[in-house]
Design a protein around this motif. Sequence first.
Motif, PDB file in Angstrom:
ATOM      1  N   TRP A  88       0.818  -1.195   0.000  1.00 28.57           N
ATOM      2  CA  TRP A  88       0.000   0.000   0.000  1.00 28.57           C
ATOM      3  C   TRP A  88       0.867   1.266   0.000  1.00 28.57           C
ATOM      4  O   TRP A  88       2.087   1.216  -0.027  1.00 28.57           O
ATOM      5  N   SER A  89       0.198   2.402   0.066  1.00 25.09           N
ATOM      6  CA  SER A  89       0.911   3.677   0.014  1.00 25.09           C
ATOM      7  C   SER A  89       1.458   4.028   1.392  1.00 25.09           C
ATOM      8  O   SER A  89       0.798   3.819   2.419  1.00 25.09           O
ATOM      9  N   VAL A 133      -3.560  11.183   0.879  1.00 22.66           N
ATOM     10  CA  VAL A 133      -4.226  10.326  -0.096  1.00 22.66           C
ATOM     11  C   VAL A 133      -3.965  10.866  -1.498  1.00 22.66           C
ATOM     12  O   VAL A 133      -4.027  12.078  -1.731  1.00 22.66           O
ATOM     13  N   ASP A 152      -4.833   5.476  -5.009  1.00 25.37           N
ATOM     14  CA  ASP A 152      -4.585   4.789  -3.733  1.00 25.37           C
ATOM     15  C   ASP A 152      -5.798   3.963  -3.328  1.00 25.37           C
ATOM     16  O   ASP A 152      -6.949   4.331  -3.602  1.00 25.37           O
ATOM     17  N   VAL A 212      -7.866   2.990  -0.151  1.00 19.52           N
ATOM     18  CA  VAL A 212      -8.093   3.459   1.220  1.00 19.52           C
ATOM     19  C   VAL A 212      -9.193   2.617   1.855  1.00 19.52           C
ATOM     20  O   VAL A 212      -9.933   1.912   1.166  1.00 19.52           O
ATOM     21  N   TYR A 230      -4.191  10.807   5.630  1.00 17.74           N
ATOM     22  CA  TYR A 230      -4.818   9.572   6.078  1.00 17.74           C
ATOM     23  C   TYR A 230      -5.274   9.727   7.536  1.00 17.74           C
ATOM     24  O   TYR A 230      -4.592  10.326   8.352  1.00 17.74           O
ATOM     25  N   ARG A 264      -5.633   4.544   6.286  1.00 17.40           N
ATOM     26  CA  ARG A 264      -4.613   3.832   5.524  1.00 17.40           C
ATOM     27  C   ARG A 264      -4.812   2.324   5.706  1.00 17.40           C
ATOM     28  O   ARG A 264      -5.003   1.858   6.842  1.00 17.40           O
ATOM     29  N   HIS A 281      -1.789  -4.222  -4.364  1.00 19.89           N
ATOM     30  CA  HIS A 281      -1.383  -3.860  -3.008  1.00 19.89           C
ATOM     31  C   HIS A 281       0.132  -3.851  -2.840  1.00 19.89           C
ATOM     32  O   HIS A 281       0.626  -3.723  -1.712  1.00 19.89           O
TER      33      HIS A 281
END
Length: 358
Positions: A2-3, A8, A12, A14, A51, A68, A149
């Motif tokens: 993930w980021s 954001v 992405d 979320v 986030y 997140r 992911h």
Amino acid sequence: MWSSARDVAAGDLVIIWQTRELIQPLLITPGKDLNSRFGYYRHADLVGIPYGSKVGSRNGKGFIHVLRPTPELWTMALPHRTQILYLADIAFITSWLDIKRGSSVIEAGTGSGSFSHSVARTIGSVGHLWSYEFHEARANKAKEEFSLHGMADIVTLTHRNVCKDGFTVEDTVDAVFLDLPAPWDAIEHAKKALKKASPTRICCFSPCMEQVLRTVSALNDSGFTDITMFETLLRPHEVHQLSLQPLTQAVEKLKKLEQKREDKRQHQIARTSKRKRDDLPETDTDNVGGKRLRTQESAEEDVGIRDIPDAVVDPGQSANQPSPIKISVSKVSPDVRGHTSYLTFARLVPTAPSTIRD
């Protein structure tokens, strides 16, 4: 995975937290909208916010939290394609199998990918997870999610019937996790995949006791030791905060209530004495059927301490009084989460090389 950015960004994934029971993943795509019973939101409005932000709806019906993703949140929010493992089982399995950073692990039965995400985070970029799924459509969907992911370098997903064809690696992994309808058919294949030079571990996830019995027999026949079975149940505790008044403040309040009652009694005595001095006749309303009616004042005498409101304190005095003490108490929830599956663990210890004497 993930980021890792603070804010954001478009593209992405979320986690949208609406209530404890309503959590969903959302791929941020400017131009699209999110509609729920808590309001209307534009994806473009979510781009650039940090986030963890609380976002109000455009139509004023409510709000959401933008979080997140983590393996724990993903387990709560993922789309179910099969029965999944939940946090209690995942944590216990990870601990007992001694999965850590750099471990090599096999998972048979990818399903919805709940366990896969937790293992991928635990082993990190220096470890590796070989995941196998019998159902082709589920395998393709899980592979797509792993790539989205950022797990493609950590997880190798294969569409394969491991009970029949075995695994694609031998003498390689530290631990094996089997979430299969017939795990006993994969025990020998798992033994070949486990490392021969060091102690290794295996876990079988089975919902029925009959499956456990057959699995234990297969483990014994294959030379596994320390065979143990566990069942994990959740027992939630509800935590509340209570305010307790200091003892001195409670005693002072009782004294004021008693003084108030005494002043009222003295006032009634004084009124009775004055009436006798003035020789005032009693009215008929004082006696009905030989019984005295309760006047408002006599009724007030019988008021209990619980019915009397708190004494009014002057603003100057309230500043000197100690503030109430707040304590946290917990209450065990009467509902205990039901059985999910039995966890059967075992160890495979390498045999010492035999010594041949001439």
